[in-house]
Design an enzyme around this catalytic site. Sequence first.
Site, PDB file in Angstrom:
ATOM      1  N   LYS A  29     -17.592  80.995 -12.171  1.00 49.10           N
ATOM      2  CA  LYS A  29     -17.863  79.598 -12.567  1.00 49.10           C
ATOM      3  C   LYS A  29     -18.668  78.893 -11.452  1.00 49.10           C
ATOM      4  O   LYS A  29     -19.604  78.146 -11.747  1.00 49.10           O
ATOM      5  CB  LYS A  29     -16.553  78.841 -12.844  1.00 49.10           C
ATOM      6  CG  LYS A  29     -15.788  79.303 -14.065  1.00 49.10           C
ATOM      7  CD  LYS A  29     -16.527  79.088 -15.387  1.00 49.10           C
ATOM      8  CE  LYS A  29     -16.697  77.630 -15.752  1.00 49.10           C
ATOM      9  NZ  LYS A  29     -17.253  77.495 -17.128  1.00 49.10           N
ATOM     10  N   GLY A  37      -4.177  86.459  -4.703  1.00 44.23           N
ATOM     11  CA  GLY A  37      -5.085  85.367  -4.301  1.00 44.23           C
ATOM     12  C   GLY A  37      -4.737  84.028  -4.936  1.00 44.23           C
ATOM     13  O   GLY A  37      -5.603  83.170  -5.093  1.00 44.23           O
ATOM     14  N   TYR A  42     -12.834  84.878 -11.634  1.00 47.93           N
ATOM     15  CA  TYR A  42     -13.134  83.825 -12.609  1.00 47.93           C
ATOM     16  C   TYR A  42     -13.793  82.629 -11.923  1.00 47.93           C
ATOM     17  O   TYR A  42     -14.872  82.179 -12.313  1.00 47.93           O
ATOM     18  CB  TYR A  42     -11.848  83.372 -13.325  1.00 47.93           C
ATOM     19  CG  TYR A  42     -11.976  82.021 -14.003  1.00 47.93           C
ATOM     20  CD1 TYR A  42     -12.814  81.854 -15.097  1.00 47.93           C
ATOM     21  CD2 TYR A  42     -11.282  80.899 -13.516  1.00 47.93           C
ATOM     22  CE1 TYR A  42     -12.959  80.607 -15.714  1.00 47.93           C
ATOM     23  CE2 TYR A  42     -11.417  79.661 -14.126  1.00 47.93           C
ATOM     24  CZ  TYR A  42     -12.262  79.513 -15.221  1.00 47.93           C
ATOM     25  OH  TYR A  42     -12.411  78.282 -15.811  1.00 47.93           O
TER      26      TYR A  42
END
Length: 324
Positions: A151, A272, A147
């Site tokens: 971005k 992560g 994600y």
Amino acid sequence: MNLLVTGAAGFVGSAYVRTLLAVGGPDAPHVTVVDKLTYAGTRGNLQLGHPRLDFVQGDICDAGLVDKLMGEADQVVHFAAESHVDRSILGAGDFVRTNVLGTQTLLDAAVRHGVGPFVHISTDEVYGSLESGSWREDHPLQPSSPYSASKASSDLLALATHRTHGLDVRVTRCSNNYGPRQFPEKVIPLFVTNLLDGRKVPLYGDGRNVRDWLHVEDHCHGVELVRTRGRPGEVYHIGGGTELSNRELTGLLLDACGADWDRVAYVEDRKGHDLRYCLDWSKARDELGYRPRRDFSTGLADTVAWYRENRAWWEPLKRRAGAA
Ligand code: NAD
């Protein structure tokens, strides 16, 4: 003035459009919303029928549609995105498609039609994780999840479009938002709705991950300052000023819902998982006069009350997402 707002059937974009439609007068923009209505977008979030609002259901990757809408637009605020980190870990394809290719499709059309300012909404997650201190806008991007990597990619494409084509692009990066109408997969609405249903809440790892919390109305205020007073080619941080570990946040939500720690299920940590995010938002404060106005404890109490009073909004979404 016709303002094209992408992704405004979702949480933050819909709050932003509500603030625009709440204020009338000669300078009040006409708003055109384009939203694909993915699982995260809801028609009910939009004030359909408002005389200054047009809604178009469509995909920002659809170059023909985007070209038509951009040809009718004067400015853009771009919220549309796949936004849930956990979903990106399960499969990143939609994140690259919408967040990267969709943003590039919008930028290409904006260049063709000379549309600006183009405000690109991004996130503190692009910087990765930090133990102490705070990030300034020129800190290197070190995203950890698919994600945040998507971005970060879209931020770089947006800024490159300014450098290459001179398009008036402005990028905002904000902290974790909270407030009404957030899809009940994100931590605050997930925990509140589970607690209201008498269910357990899943706390990742040992709960020591720290996030800075920003009320969605403060975020919208910051975005509007950037649109109206920001400078082309600049990045602005919009912070909340309330740092909490997930464990501290869980304690507050348990208290707000009258529940005990026996309702907490400790689950395996997110892959992560960034330890801490923290933005230095002095640039937006000094240049634009930004400051968060909502006190966290009343903002959180109001948010919990909203979910308590609006089961009809979130119950179908939870069922649809298979979370109930
Ligand atoms: P959200 O998931 O609630 O809403 C996203 C909206 O985009 C939905 O209405 C969805 O239907 C729409 N959409 C998705 N793909 C699309 C496509 N291909 N074409 C058209 N529409 C599409 O997200 P949100 O929480 O409102 O976040 C809005 C923006 O703010 C995102 O860019 C996100 O990265 C950023 N942001 C959010 C937060 C937060 O805490 N919510 C924090 C930092 C940054």
